[in-house]
Design a protein around this motif. Structure first.
Motif, mmCIF file in Angstrom:
data_model
loop_
_atom_site.group_PDB
_atom_site.id
_atom_site.type_symbol
_atom_site.label_atom_id
_atom_site.label_comp_id
_atom_site.label_asym_id
_atom_site.label_seq_id
_atom_site.Cartn_x
_atom_site.Cartn_y
_atom_site.Cartn_z
ATOM 1 N N PRO A 286 0.803 -1.233 0.000
ATOM 2 C CA PRO A 286 0.000 0.000 0.000
ATOM 3 C C PRO A 286 0.832 1.279 0.000
ATOM 4 N N ASN A 287 2.028 1.250 0.624
ATOM 5 C CA ASN A 287 2.846 2.464 0.676
ATOM 6 C C ASN A 287 4.279 2.179 0.226
ATOM 7 N N PRO A 288 4.546 2.334 -1.078
ATOM 8 C CA PRO A 288 5.881 1.990 -1.586
ATOM 9 C C PRO A 288 6.980 2.938 -1.115
ATOM 10 N N ARG A 289 6.585 4.076 -0.494
ATOM 11 C CA ARG A 289 7.622 5.022 -0.036
ATOM 12 C C ARG A 289 8.327 4.530 1.227
ATOM 13 N N ASP A 290 7.645 3.649 1.973
ATOM 14 C CA ASP A 290 8.226 3.131 3.217
ATOM 15 C C ASP A 290 9.078 1.909 2.880
ATOM 16 N N MET A 291 10.344 2.165 2.520
ATOM 17 C CA MET A 291 11.223 1.087 2.032
ATOM 18 C C MET A 291 11.426 -0.031 3.056
ATOM 19 N N SER A 292 11.556 0.335 4.325
ATOM 20 C CA SER A 292 11.760 -0.700 5.351
ATOM 21 C C SER A 292 10.559 -1.638 5.398
ATOM 22 N N ALA A 293 9.347 -1.058 5.317
ATOM 23 C CA ALA A 293 8.121 -1.877 5.345
ATOM 24 C C ALA A 293 8.010 -2.729 4.080
ATOM 25 N N VAL A 294 8.419 -2.161 2.941
ATOM 26 C CA VAL A 294 8.378 -2.916 1.679
ATOM 27 C C VAL A 294 9.275 -4.149 1.792
ATOM 28 N N LEU A 295 10.510 -3.946 2.263
ATOM 29 C CA LEU A 295 11.460 -5.071 2.363
ATOM 30 C C LEU A 295 11.013 -6.086 3.422
ATOM 31 N N LYS A 296 10.394 -5.600 4.482
ATOM 32 C CA LYS A 296 9.879 -6.517 5.514
ATOM 33 C C LYS A 296 8.795 -7.418 4.907
ATOM 34 N N GLU A 297 7.908 -6.812 4.093
ATOM 35 C CA GLU A 297 6.849 -7.586 3.424
ATOM 36 C C GLU A 297 7.456 -8.592 2.437
ATOM 37 N N LEU A 298 8.433 -8.133 1.643
ATOM 38 C CA LEU A 298 9.056 -9.015 0.644
ATOM 39 C C LEU A 298 9.756 -10.206 1.292
ATOM 40 N N SER A 299 10.288 -9.984 2.497
ATOM 41 C CA SER A 299 11.029 -11.068 3.169
ATOM 42 C C SER A 299 10.112 -12.231 3.551
ATOM 43 N N GLN A 300 8.797 -11.997 3.465
ATOM 44 C CA GLN A 300 7.842 -13.059 3.848
ATOM 45 C C GLN A 300 7.315 -13.845 2.643
ATOM 46 N N HIS A 301 7.831 -13.563 1.452
ATOM 47 C CA HIS A 301 7.293 -14.217 0.253
ATOM 48 C C HIS A 301 8.387 -14.775 -0.645
ATOM 49 N N ARG A 302 7.988 -15.816 -1.380
ATOM 50 C CA ARG A 302 8.804 -16.292 -2.492
ATOM 51 C C ARG A 302 8.113 -15.721 -3.730
ATOM 52 N N PHE A 303 8.827 -14.939 -4.529
ATOM 53 C CA PHE A 303 8.173 -14.255 -5.648
ATOM 54 C C PHE A 303 9.015 -14.352 -6.917
ATOM 55 N N HIS A 304 8.330 -14.148 -8.057
ATOM 56 C CA HIS A 304 8.977 -14.382 -9.359
ATOM 57 C C HIS A 304 9.055 -13.157 -10.252
ATOM 58 N N SER A 305 8.101 -12.241 -10.095
ATOM 59 C CA SER A 305 8.011 -11.119 -11.029
ATOM 60 C C SER A 305 7.959 -9.802 -10.258
ATOM 61 N N PHE A 306 8.713 -8.808 -10.753
ATOM 62 C CA PHE A 306 8.810 -7.537 -10.043
ATOM 63 C C PHE A 306 8.816 -6.383 -11.042
ATOM 64 N N PRO A 307 7.622 -5.866 -11.420
ATOM 65 C CA PRO A 307 7.593 -4.681 -12.275
ATOM 66 C C PRO A 307 7.780 -3.432 -11.398
ATOM 67 N N ALA A 308 8.630 -2.512 -11.826
ATOM 68 C CA ALA A 308 8.857 -1.304 -11.023
ATOM 69 C C ALA A 308 9.454 -0.207 -11.888
ATOM 70 N N VAL A 309 9.637 0.960 -11.271
ATOM 71 C CA VAL A 309 10.305 2.066 -11.972
ATOM 72 C C VAL A 309 11.735 2.163 -11.434
ATOM 73 N N ASN A 310 12.583 2.848 -12.176
ATOM 74 C CA ASN A 310 14.001 2.957 -11.840
ATOM 75 C C ASN A 310 14.225 3.399 -10.393
ATOM 76 N N THR A 311 13.452 4.400 -9.944
ATOM 77 C CA THR A 311 13.649 4.928 -8.586
ATOM 78 C C THR A 311 13.416 3.849 -7.519
ATOM 79 N N MET A 312 12.459 2.966 -7.749
ATOM 80 C CA MET A 312 12.179 1.896 -6.790
ATOM 81 C C MET A 312 13.315 0.866 -6.765
ATOM 82 N N PHE A 313 13.744 0.418 -7.952
ATOM 83 C CA PHE A 313 14.869 -0.532 -8.018
ATOM 84 C C PHE A 313 16.095 0.054 -7.304
ATOM 85 N N ASN A 314 16.360 1.326 -7.565
ATOM 86 C CA ASN A 314 17.536 2.002 -7.021
ATOM 87 C C ASN A 314 17.460 2.122 -5.500
ATOM 88 N N ALA A 315 16.299 2.573 -5.005
ATOM 89 C CA ALA A 315 16.145 2.755 -3.557
ATOM 90 C C ALA A 315 16.248 1.421 -2.813
#
Length: 556
Positions: A286-315
Motif C-alpha cells: 500500500p505504501n511503496p515510499r516506506d522502504m523498510s516496510a516494503v522489504l519486511k513484506e518481501l522477506s515473507q514471500h517467495r516471488f517471481h516477477s517484479f515490475p517497477a520504476v528505476n527509482t524503486m529498483f535504485n532505492a
C-alpha cells in the motif's frame, strides 16, 4: 523498416496475438475466477483473497452499483492505494458494464474536481484517508454516489479493526471529513448480495477504462481504453514474458510484487490484469515510499516477477535491509514508466541475479508497446523491440519516415492503442496519423537489429519517477497565485526521480518568497508535480513572438 525487430524475438514468442480471443475483459476475468477458484489472487498484510472470493465480492459489488441506478457506460471513479478493495471494485465496475476511471489518491481537490467533471463520474469508490479531498470539491462535480472504504476492511476481525484504529488514531492518516450519504464498502457488498445482478452485454469495443494523462494544454485528458485494448495488452505482455516465466518451476503459482500503484496503467495491466489471466498472485504494497516496510513484506514471500520504476529498483538496492529478502526465485524484473539508469541496472543485476528488462509504454497504449527480450542477460540502454502485433515507425516533422540511425518521432500502431481522448476529437486528431499510428511525442532512433532508443522529447513533458508532469499545468496553477507576474516550469535531471520540476518565476510583488510559492504548490498540486527547485528572475527568455524559451531555463 520492414519489421526487422521480429528477428530479435526469443524462441516461442509469437509475432501476433489474437485480441479477439475474449468477447470482453469481463470474459477474461470470469474465466480465471472459475479456473483458479481456490488460489490466492491477492495477499495483503498477511491475508489472502482467493479468485473465488474475488468472483463473489465483485459480483455483489456489481449488483450494488446496478441497484443504485447506474447504467451501462456510466463512469465510476476509483481512488485508492493498493488494497484488495481496488481489484474487487474494478472487477465489479466492469461486470456491471460500467467504465473505470482511475484516480491518483494523492490528488488535490482542484485536480480531483477536474477529473470527476471531465469524466462525468456519477460514482466514486474512495478510501477514507482521502475523503476530505472529495468533500472539498464534490459540490462542483456530478459525483453523487460515494462508496467509502478503510485500510483494514478486508482483514477480518480483530486485525481489520486494529489496522483501522492505527491508521486513524495512531498515525492520524485520516483527516476529519463529512460526506453525508456515503455508503461503507462492506455495506455496499452486503446490499449487493441481496440485489439482483443483471448481466449486461459487453462488447470488445465498449469502453473499459478512462486513463487520465497529462495534457499539453495544461489539463489532463482521458485516454479511452476499450475492452479489446486492455485484453490485447494483457495477451501481448503474457506472450512477451513467457521466456522468463519458463524459469518458474512447473506447477508453482507465479507471485508478482505489486509495488506500483494500481491506478497507474502500468500496474493496472501488468500487475492486476495479467496476473488474473495467468492465475498468479499479487502481493499488494500500500505504501511503496516506506522502504523498510516494503522489504519486511518481501522477506515473507517467495516471488517471481517484479515490475517497477528505476527509482524503486535504485532505492531498494541501496537499502541496508536489502539482504533480508530471498531474491533467488526472481525470474523477471521489468522496468517501465521512466528510463532505467545503467548504474541502477548494474547494481540490481549484481544483487539479485535478475537483469532489469526495460520496456516502454504510454497511457494511450494500455500501456506497453515495446520491451527488451525477457531472456536478456544484461542491460541494453534501449527500450527494446515492439511487442507482438505492434508496429513502430519513426517520422520527421513532415510526416516522412526516417532511415536507420536518424532520430524521428516514435509512432505506434497496434490493438492496444486507445480509441482516442475522451470527448476531445481535436486532441485525438493531433496524435493520430491517417493510417492509424499514434504519435508518442518521444523522439527515438532504431538500429539495424530493430532495437529502439529514446533520445529526446518532442513535448516539454517532465517525467518524475514514471509520472508525466506537463509544464503547462504547473504554470497555469502558479500563474494564478497573487504576486506572480509570470512563470515557467521545466524538467531538470535528478538522481532520485530521473527528472524534477524546476520553476522559474518573475515577481509582481517584491515580498513574495520561496516559502509562499511552496505552500501554494502544496495546496494545489500533487507531490510529484511540485517544484523541487524554485528560482526568481527579473525576466524570462522569450522568442520574438513572446513564447517562453523553456530550453534556456534548464541550466543555471
Amino acid at each position: 523498416m520492414d519489421k526487422v525487430w521480429l528477428k530479435q524475438y526469443p524462441e516461442g514468442v509469437p509475432q501476433e496475438i489474437n485480441p479477439d480471443q475474449y468477447a470482453s475483459l469481463v470474459a477474461l476475468l470470469e474465466e480465471s475466477f472459475e479456473k483458479y477458484r481456490e488460489r490466492a489472487a491477492y495477499k495483503f498484510m498477511g491475508k489472502a483473497v482467493t479468485f473465488g472470493q474475488l468472483d463473489d465480492l465483485s459480483r455483489a459489488f456489481a449488483a450494488y452499483l446496478q441497484s443504485q441506478g447506474l447504467e451501462k457506460g456510466d463512469r465510476v471513479a476509483v481512488m485508492m492505494p493498493n488494497v484488495p478493495q481496488y481489484p474487487i471494485a474494478v472487477a465489479g465496475i466492469l461486470r456491471a458494464g460500467l467504465v473505470v476511471v482511475n484516480v491518483n489518491p494523492l490528488y488535490t481537490p482542484r485536480e480531483l474536481e477536474h477529473q470527476l467533471k471531465d469524466a462525468g463520474a456519477k460514482a466514486i469508490v474512495i478510501i477514507e484517508n482521502f475523503a476530505k479531498t472529495l468533500q472539498e470539491c464534490q459540490a462542483q462535480t456530478p459525483t453523487r454516489k460515494v462508496v467509502l472504504t478503510s485500510m483494514g476492511d478486508l482483514l477480518g476481525f480483530p486485525k481489520g479493526a486494529i489496522v483501522n484504529y492505527v491508521v486513524r488514531k495512531v498515525k492520524k492518516m485520516v483527516p476529519a471529513f463529512s460526506l453525508p450519504g456515503a455508503v461503507r464498502f462492506k455495506d455496499a457488498i452486503a446490499q449487493g448480495r441481496t440485489a439482483p445482478f443483471k448481466r449486461p452485454e459487453i462488447k470488445r469495443d465498449d469502453i473499459a477504462v478512462l486513463q487520465y494523462t497529462g495534457g499539453t494544454t495544461g489539463v489532463s485528458k482521458g485516454a479511452v481504453l476499450l475492452h479489446r485494448n486492455v485484453i490485447a495488452n494483457v495477451l501481448q505482455s503474457e506472450a512477451w514474458n513467457a521466456p522468463a516465466m519458463k524459469k518458474v518451476p512447473a506447477g508453482e503459482q507465479v507471485v508478482t510484487i505489486c509495488v506500483l500503484p494500481l491506478y497507474h496503467i502500468f500496474a493496472f495491466t501488468v500487475n492486476m490484469m495479467l496476473s488474473l489471466r495467468i492465475g498468479g498472485c499479487n502481493v499488494l504494497i500500500p505504501n511503496p515510499r516506506d522502504m523498510s516496510a516494503v522489504l519486511k513484506e518481501l522477506s515473507q514471500h517467495r516471488f517471481h516477477s517484479f515490475p517497477a520504476v528505476n527509482t524503486m529498483f535504485n532505492a531498494l538496492a541501496h537499502h541496508p535491509d536489502f539482504n533480508s529478502v530471498d531474491w533467488s526465485s526472481l525470474s523477471l524484473s521489468v522496468g517501465g514508466g521512466m528510463a532505467v539508469q545503467q548504474a541502477t541496472a548494474k547494481l540490481w543485476l549484481e544483487k539479485t541475479g535478475s537483469p532489469i528488462c526495460e520496456g516502454y509504454g504510454l497511457s494511450e497504449c494500455s500501456p506497453s508497446v515495446s520491451c527488451n527480450p525477457t531472456d536478456s542477460k544484461a542491460y541494453t540502454g534501449s527500450i527494446g523491440v515492439p511487442l507482438p502485433s505492434t508496429e513502430f515507425k519513426l517520422l520527421d516533422d513532415e510526416g516522412q519516415e526516417v532511415p536507420f540511425g536518424t532520430p524521428g518521432e516514435i509512432c505506434v500502431r497496434g490493438p492496444q492503442v486507445m480509441a482516442g481522448y475522451w470527448q476531445r476529437p481535436d486532441e485525438t486528431a493531433k496524435v493520430m496519423t491517417a493510417d492509424g499510428f499514434f504519435r508518442t511525442g518521444d523522439i527515438g532512433t532504431v538500429d539495424e537489429r530493430g532495437f529502439f532508443r529514446i533520445v529526446d522529447r518532442k513535448k516539454d513533458m517532465i517525467l518524475v519517477s514514471g509520472f508525466n508532469v506537463y509544464p503547462n499545468e504547473v504554470e497555469d496553477v502558479v500563474a494564478q497565485m497573487e504576486g506572480v507576474l509570470e512563470c515557467a516550469a521545466v524538467g531538470v535531471p535528478d538522481e532520485r526521480s530521473g527528472e524534477a520540476v524546476k520553476l522559474v518565476l518573475v515577481k509582481r510583488q517584491p515580498q513574495l518568497t520561496e516559502a509562499d510559492v511552496r505552500a501554494y504548490c502544496e495546496q494545489h498540486l500533487t507531490g510529484y508535480k511540485r517544484p523541487r527547485i524554485i528560482e526568481f528572475r527579473n525576466e524570462l527568455p522569450k522568442t520574438p513572438v513572446g513564447k517562453i524559451l523553456r530550453r534556456e531555463l534548464r541550466g543555471g
